[in-house]
Design a protein around this motif. Structure first.
Motif, short mmCIF file in Angstrom:
data_model
loop_
_atom_site.label_atom_id
_atom_site.label_comp_id
_atom_site.label_asym_id
_atom_site.label_seq_id
_atom_site.Cartn_x
_atom_site.Cartn_y
_atom_site.Cartn_z
N ASN A 69 0.81 -1.22 0.00
CA ASN A 69 0.00 0.00 0.00
C ASN A 69 0.84 1.26 0.00
N ALA A 70 0.19 2.35 -0.40
CA ALA A 70 0.77 3.70 -0.31
C ALA A 70 -0.28 4.59 0.33
N HIS A 71 0.13 5.41 1.26
CA HIS A 71 -0.81 6.24 2.02
C HIS A 71 -0.30 7.68 2.06
N VAL A 72 -1.17 8.64 1.73
CA VAL A 72 -0.81 10.05 1.81
C VAL A 72 -1.02 10.51 3.25
N VAL A 73 0.06 10.80 3.93
CA VAL A 73 0.02 11.12 5.36
C VAL A 73 -0.26 12.60 5.59
N GLU A 74 0.28 13.45 4.73
CA GLU A 74 0.20 14.91 4.96
C GLU A 74 0.19 15.62 3.62
N VAL A 75 -0.60 16.70 3.53
CA VAL A 75 -0.67 17.50 2.32
C VAL A 75 -0.62 18.98 2.69
N VAL A 111 4.25 10.87 1.86
CA VAL A 111 3.68 9.59 1.46
C VAL A 111 4.36 8.47 2.22
N SER A 112 3.56 7.55 2.76
CA SER A 112 4.09 6.39 3.47
C SER A 112 3.73 5.13 2.68
N THR A 113 4.70 4.24 2.51
CA THR A 113 4.46 2.99 1.78
C THR A 113 4.71 1.80 2.71
N GLY A 114 4.09 0.66 2.36
CA GLY A 114 4.25 -0.52 3.19
C GLY A 114 4.15 -1.79 2.38
N ASP A 115 4.46 -2.92 3.06
CA ASP A 115 4.38 -4.21 2.37
C ASP A 115 2.97 -4.78 2.49
#
Length: 255
Positions: free
Chosen positions: A218-224, A231-235
């Motif tokens: 996954n990829a997650h937008v943490v802050e804008v 952007v934070s990514t994970g397995d």
């Protein structure tokens, strides 16, 4: 909550008579004092007038304020504060020249316009800028050249920034941004994307994993912010790790 218009400022710069003469090949282009100028905004028209003939003086810049701190005549009849910022984006924005009615020679009633700048301020402090004509551009509004000039969004902010970033934190596609890992020791899987030019409005940012990873990665937008995104990514188990990702940042309208 819907944002209402609080204030509209219009700056109109007209050309000197000698500059105007070069365009129409006339010795003395004239504009009658009975002519009028209107701003089309948010689905209605507002008359730009502070005193008779004030909008039409050759080689001058005139400024008109509507809404809060109004400087125009008939301010109540020309009050834009009942309209929303969404209305600003929903309808064309333009300047309309209205020549003096029943002129003996309508062709003599022309207005040489050099620059227009309109700033719309919302009740929440956000601003939208629209411009018409830049640099050495000039246009005649009148019976021979038409009465309308449509404006376009101004400023230097981008509307879309997009790109691809690899797990090492390097840009592999796209322009208009730089990227770096955020302290891998304490923020595993986190990247900061910095826009080369700040957006005028808070952008919408979306991100997605790409490459030979399982669908659950996954990829997650943490802050804008207008200047950057995190952007934070994970397995595929939700563990933070650096992964390749695509992103798109798109300017949004203030409404």
């Amino acid at each position: 909550m819907t944002k209402m218009i609080k204030k509209v400022t219009v700056a109109l710069r007209t050309s000197k008579k000698e500059d105007a003469a070069k365009i129409l090949d006339r010795v003395e282009p004239q504009t009658a004092h009975g002519s009028r100028v209107f701003l089309g905004l948010a689905g209605r028209e507002l008359r730009c007038s502070r005193r008779e003939g004030s909008t039409l003086e050759a080689g001058s810049t005139e400024t008109f304020v509507f809404g809060q701190g109004a400087t125009v005549t008939s301010a109540a009849a020309n009050d834009p504060t009942t309209r929303t910022m969404a209305d600003v984006h929903s309808y064309p924005v333009y300047i309309r020249f209205y020549p003096i009615p029943n002129a003996s020679d309508p062709g003599e009633d022309d207005w040489c316009l050099e620059h227009v700048r309109v700033v719309v301020e919302s009740s929440k402090g956000r601003k939208v800028e629209l411009v018409g004509l830049e640099g050495s551009a000039r246009i005649f509004l009148g019976s021979e050249g038409g009465y309308l000039l449509y404006l376009q969004p101004g400023g230097r902010g981008p509307t879309v920034v997009r790109g691809s970033v690899n797990r090492q934190g390097h840009r592999v596609a796209g322009n208009g941004f730089t990227v770096a890992k955020i302290d891998p020791a304490t923020n595993k899987g986190t990247f900061k994307v910095t826009f080369s030019t700040a957006f005028l409005e808070l952008p919408i940012v979306v991100a997605t994993i790409f490459g030979p990873y399982r669908p659950r990665a996954n990829a997650h937008v943490v802050e804008v912010a207008t200047t950057h995104a995190v952007v934070s990514t994970g397995d595929d188990n939700g563990k933070p790790v650096h992964r390749d990702f695509h992103f798109t940042a798109t300017a949004v309208s203030d409404n």
